[in-house]
Design a protein around this motif. Sequence first.
Motif, mmCIF file in Angstrom:
data_model
loop_
_atom_site.group_PDB
_atom_site.id
_atom_site.type_symbol
_atom_site.label_atom_id
_atom_site.label_comp_id
_atom_site.label_asym_id
_atom_site.label_seq_id
_atom_site.Cartn_x
_atom_site.Cartn_y
_atom_site.Cartn_z
ATOM 1 N N VAL A 11 81.493 19.499 19.021
ATOM 2 C CA VAL A 11 80.341 20.285 19.063
ATOM 3 C C VAL A 11 79.883 20.670 17.726
ATOM 4 O O VAL A 11 80.569 20.841 16.837
ATOM 5 N N THR A 17 77.393 23.242 15.758
ATOM 6 C CA THR A 17 76.416 24.339 15.609
ATOM 7 C C THR A 17 75.606 24.582 14.579
ATOM 8 O O THR A 17 75.873 24.283 13.384
ATOM 9 N N SER A 52 70.566 30.090 16.451
ATOM 10 C CA SER A 52 71.752 28.818 16.544
ATOM 11 C C SER A 52 71.505 28.086 17.833
ATOM 12 O O SER A 52 70.919 28.618 18.693
ATOM 13 N N GLU A 53 72.067 26.920 17.874
ATOM 14 C CA GLU A 53 72.087 26.022 18.832
ATOM 15 C C GLU A 53 73.243 25.147 18.886
ATOM 16 O O GLU A 53 73.640 24.618 17.807
ATOM 17 N N SER A 54 74.150 25.094 20.030
ATOM 18 C CA SER A 54 75.154 24.017 19.898
ATOM 19 C C SER A 54 75.042 23.148 20.772
ATOM 20 O O SER A 54 74.573 22.959 21.958
ATOM 21 N N VAL A 55 75.230 21.932 20.164
ATOM 22 C CA VAL A 55 75.016 20.588 20.956
ATOM 23 C C VAL A 55 76.077 19.853 20.661
ATOM 24 O O VAL A 55 76.999 19.649 19.738
ATOM 25 N N PRO A 56 76.561 19.154 21.966
ATOM 26 C CA PRO A 56 77.889 18.325 22.158
ATOM 27 C C PRO A 56 77.865 17.037 21.339
ATOM 28 O O PRO A 56 76.644 16.475 21.148
#
Lengths: 138, 138, 138
Positions: free
Chosen positions: C37, C39, C99-103
């Motif tokens: 991931v 972030t 914040s943004e969490s992306v795989p």
Amino acid sequence: MQVRHEKFEVRTSGKGTYEITDEVQAKIDKSGVRNGVVTVFVQHTSCSLTMMENAAPAARRDVERFFEELVPEDANYEHDDEGPDDMPSHIRMVLTRTSESVPIVDGKIQLGTWQGIFLFEHRRAQHRRQVHLTIMGE
Amino acid sequence: MQVRHEKFEVRTSGKGTYEITDEVQAKIDKSGVRNGVVTVFVQHTSCSLTMMENAAPAARRDVERFFEELVPEDANYEHDDEGPDDMPSHIRMVLTRTSESVPIVDGKIQLGTWQGIFLFEHRRAQHRRQVHLTIMGE
Amino acid sequence: MQVRHEKFEVRTSGKGTYEITDEVQAKIDKSGVRNGVVTVFVQHTSCSLTMMENAAPAARRDVERFFEELVPEDANYEHDDEGPDDMPSHIRMVLTRTSESVPIVDGKIQLGTWQGIFLFEHRRAQHRRQVHLTIMGE
């Protein structure tokens, strides 16, 4: 520590909120991770994620109505070639969430008593929405 | 790599923003994690999280006033059995955040100069709010 | 499992949305993490993050116009010593994301077909904005 990716599809039939808490918990069960974080990510720009009160349908209708009024379909958008519900869908997505990270303890997602995870569909037509989970932990 | 869960309670006394940055840093210190990410998660649907300017109280009052006007108490909600501040609390939660992930470097949370983490209370009455931290790293 | 921190700067020239997807992918490439991931975290309170449709510039202009109208500059803010665009910048930040969490799968960020990651600048003047990435995985 491990990383597990899981995906599932949500079939939506018009604007509204669709609870996905059970699907998320089922994927955590499958992953075997007992202790960590699940990151929920929707791969779209015309639907979004939100947490919501999961016991009161009237509360969900009030949320949906609020967004209908805050971001109306008839607001004279420049980008309108995909129908009147297209541009509002992008704005409602920006105002809500695309990713959400939730703790996992003893294999269970740590939501509060009244919390549910919802996919928020902003388009009128039927859609198949892709939700990607990343489960990190041990 | 390790996963550490920590919880703390915030006692709120009415609507407003309550800074929790110091509590989050104290839990990171306790965890011993020097390098990673802390995920802050509020387990409620009538309060939320937000980042905010932490030096100017007037700026915080302006943010709070904005939400009072954008999501008024007297908007003829369908779900109104828990008082006039209940339904607005859910909508304000949807418009802000439930989880936020912040980097940790050398044991310190990597906020910008003016950034603070705040619990945003949307109810009038006193509440005890649960904040769950997941600290992942090494 | 490893943790990698990366930073980059975005030079903004006034209000608007600035796509940073390529910068994020380049840092993932550099990190060597193939599975995990990322972030994304912006270290500011007067700009923010958002996901957005990345193919239609008109859609981006409509989003920007919506926020100009929802959070106007002339709203009689208490906190106004840094200019008329200052207080709206903080409110627009609260309404969007920090914040943004992306795989990450096989070394690639798992965005949907039309998704891009954008820094949303809310100030008129030129700024240098700091974006912090934490890349966790294997």
